[in-house]
Enzyme design. Sequence first.
Site, PDB file in Angstrom:
ATOM      1  N   ASN A 108      13.908   4.185   4.974  1.00  0.00           N
ATOM      2  CA  ASN A 108      12.947   3.172   5.409  1.00  0.00           C
ATOM      3  C   ASN A 108      11.805   3.856   6.153  1.00  0.00           C
ATOM      4  O   ASN A 108      11.975   4.944   6.702  1.00  0.00           O
ATOM      5  CB  ASN A 108      13.645   2.183   6.351  1.00  0.00           C
ATOM      6  CG  ASN A 108      12.703   1.107   6.863  1.00  0.00           C
ATOM      7  OD1 ASN A 108      11.910   0.532   6.098  1.00  0.00           O
ATOM      8  ND2 ASN A 108      12.766   0.824   8.155  1.00  0.00           N
TER       9      ASN A 108
ATOM     10  N   HIS B  52       9.106   3.016   9.273  1.00  0.00           N
ATOM     11  CA  HIS B  52       8.817   2.071  10.359  1.00  0.00           C
ATOM     12  C   HIS B  52       7.498   2.493  11.019  1.00  0.00           C
ATOM     13  O   HIS B  52       7.303   3.673  11.289  1.00  0.00           O
ATOM     14  CB  HIS B  52       9.964   2.080  11.377  1.00  0.00           C
ATOM     15  CG  HIS B  52       9.799   1.035  12.426  1.00  0.00           C
ATOM     16  ND1 HIS B  52      10.069  -0.297  12.186  1.00  0.00           N
ATOM     17  CD2 HIS B  52       9.332   1.107  13.697  1.00  0.00           C
ATOM     18  CE1 HIS B  52       9.793  -1.001  13.277  1.00  0.00           C
ATOM     19  NE2 HIS B  52       9.349  -0.172  14.199  1.00  0.00           N
TER      20      HIS B  52
ATOM     21  N   GLU C  42       1.348   7.000   7.005  1.00  0.00           N
ATOM     22  CA  GLU C  42       2.427   6.586   6.077  1.00  0.00           C
ATOM     23  C   GLU C  42       2.138   7.057   4.657  1.00  0.00           C
ATOM     24  O   GLU C  42       3.017   7.594   3.975  1.00  0.00           O
ATOM     25  CB  GLU C  42       2.572   5.064   6.104  1.00  0.00           C
ATOM     26  CG  GLU C  42       3.060   4.545   7.438  1.00  0.00           C
ATOM     27  CD  GLU C  42       3.374   3.066   7.431  1.00  0.00           C
ATOM     28  OE1 GLU C  42       4.327   2.679   8.121  1.00  0.00           O
ATOM     29  OE2 GLU C  42       2.687   2.288   6.748  1.00  0.00           O
TER      30      GLU C  42
ATOM     31  N   SER D 287       0.834  -1.212   0.000  1.00  0.00           N
ATOM     32  CA  SER D 287       0.000   0.000   0.000  1.00  0.00           C
ATOM     33  C   SER D 287       0.865   1.258   0.000  1.00  0.00           C
ATOM     34  O   SER D 287       0.489   2.273  -0.593  1.00  0.00           O
ATOM     35  CB  SER D 287      -0.980  -0.004   1.179  1.00  0.00           C
ATOM     36  OG  SER D 287      -0.301   0.194   2.397  1.00  0.00           O
ATOM     37  N   ASN D 288       2.022   1.204   0.648  1.00  0.00           N
ATOM     38  CA  ASN D 288       2.917   2.367   0.595  1.00  0.00           C
ATOM     39  C   ASN D 288       3.491   2.554  -0.803  1.00  0.00           C
ATOM     40  O   ASN D 288       3.584   3.680  -1.294  1.00  0.00           O
ATOM     41  CB  ASN D 288       4.055   2.228   1.620  1.00  0.00           C
ATOM     42  CG  ASN D 288       3.620   2.684   2.988  1.00  0.00           C
ATOM     43  OD1 ASN D 288       3.492   3.877   3.245  1.00  0.00           O
ATOM     44  ND2 ASN D 288       3.353   1.725   3.864  1.00  0.00           N
TER      45      ASN D 288
HETATM   46  C1  GAR Z   1       4.107  -0.606   6.726  1.00  0.00           C
HETATM   47  O1  GAR Z   1       3.269  -0.279   7.786  1.00  0.00           O
HETATM   48  C2  GAR Z   1       5.556  -0.344   7.085  1.00  0.00           C
HETATM   49  O2  GAR Z   1       5.727   0.719   7.975  1.00  0.00           O
HETATM   50  C3  GAR Z   1       5.959  -1.630   7.729  1.00  0.00           C
HETATM   51  O3  GAR Z   1       5.331  -2.621   6.953  1.00  0.00           O
HETATM   52  C4  GAR Z   1       4.087  -2.112   6.451  1.00  0.00           C
HETATM   53  C5  GAR Z   1       3.979  -2.448   4.987  1.00  0.00           C
HETATM   54  O4  GAR Z   1       2.701  -2.150   4.503  1.00  0.00           O
HETATM   55  N1  GAR Z   1       7.377  -1.767   7.762  1.00  0.00           N
HETATM   56  C6  GAR Z   1       8.034  -2.346   8.770  1.00  0.00           C
HETATM   57  O5  GAR Z   1       7.488  -2.868   9.721  1.00  0.00           O
HETATM   58  C7  GAR Z   1       9.549  -2.310   8.625  1.00  0.00           C
HETATM   59  N2  GAR Z   1      10.187  -2.650   9.861  1.00  0.00           N
HETATM   60  P1  GAR Z   1       2.421  -2.063   2.933  1.00  0.00           P
HETATM   61  O6  GAR Z   1       2.972  -3.342   2.301  1.00  0.00           O
HETATM   62  O7  GAR Z   1       0.936  -1.982   2.829  1.00  0.00           O
HETATM   63  O8  GAR Z   1       3.123  -0.837   2.417  1.00  0.00           O
END
Ligand code: GAR
Length: 186
Positions: free
Chosen positions: A101, A103, A173, A13-14
């Site tokens: 990154n 987090h 995010e 999603s990011n």
């Molecule tokens: C996000 O919330 C990101 O912050 C986290 O994984 C998710 C991915 O969501 N990252 C971590 O935990 C890194 N340590 P997405 O696949 O929907 O973007």
Amino acid sequence: MHSLIIFASGAGSNAAAIIAYFKQNGKAKVSLIVSNKADAGVLDIAKKEEIPFLIIDRQTLHETMLIEQLTDHKPSLIVLAGFMWKVPAAIVHAFPGKIINIHPALLPGYGGKGMYGHHVHHAVVAAGERESGITIHYVNEVYDDGNIILQARCHVDENDSPDELASRIHKLEHFYYPRTIEFLIE
Ligand code: GAR
């Protein structure tokens, strides 16, 4: 036109938010998506958006050929968006100050090995925290340790489930990650 490379392991999603943001303003283009999971949702996004992608395993992550492939794209930034493996030191050194990154908590709290995705939100809720948020930071050789670029906060309600918190965090995010990338490449 700035080139961005996204590393992601999950739903993406990011990645989708970043792609949409820069499609709209035209300041950058996602030129490659790298994933360690062949069935990751982010690869469906890559296919739909016709963005080249690379599926890696633990071995290819450490090969110099990967560094060469990344270099070919002349990235202004390498953006980790839910990438669950540690980035090897050789890649960190090949792109100094160019790997960031996100987090899903307020580092240095709730970071480190094993603290990713829903594990983070479970831990925050279980600890009874009344506040959480996001941290965007540079990547160095240590998990969740590089210099912090931006943090944004949100409340945690007493009755929040980890999923409810996750969705609040995702909203932060999706708003801040593209804008932070834009700020860094300008
Ligand atoms: C996000 O919330 C990101 O912050 C986290 O994984 C998710 C991915 O969501 N990252 C971590 O935990 C890194 N340590 P997405 O696949 O929907 O973007």
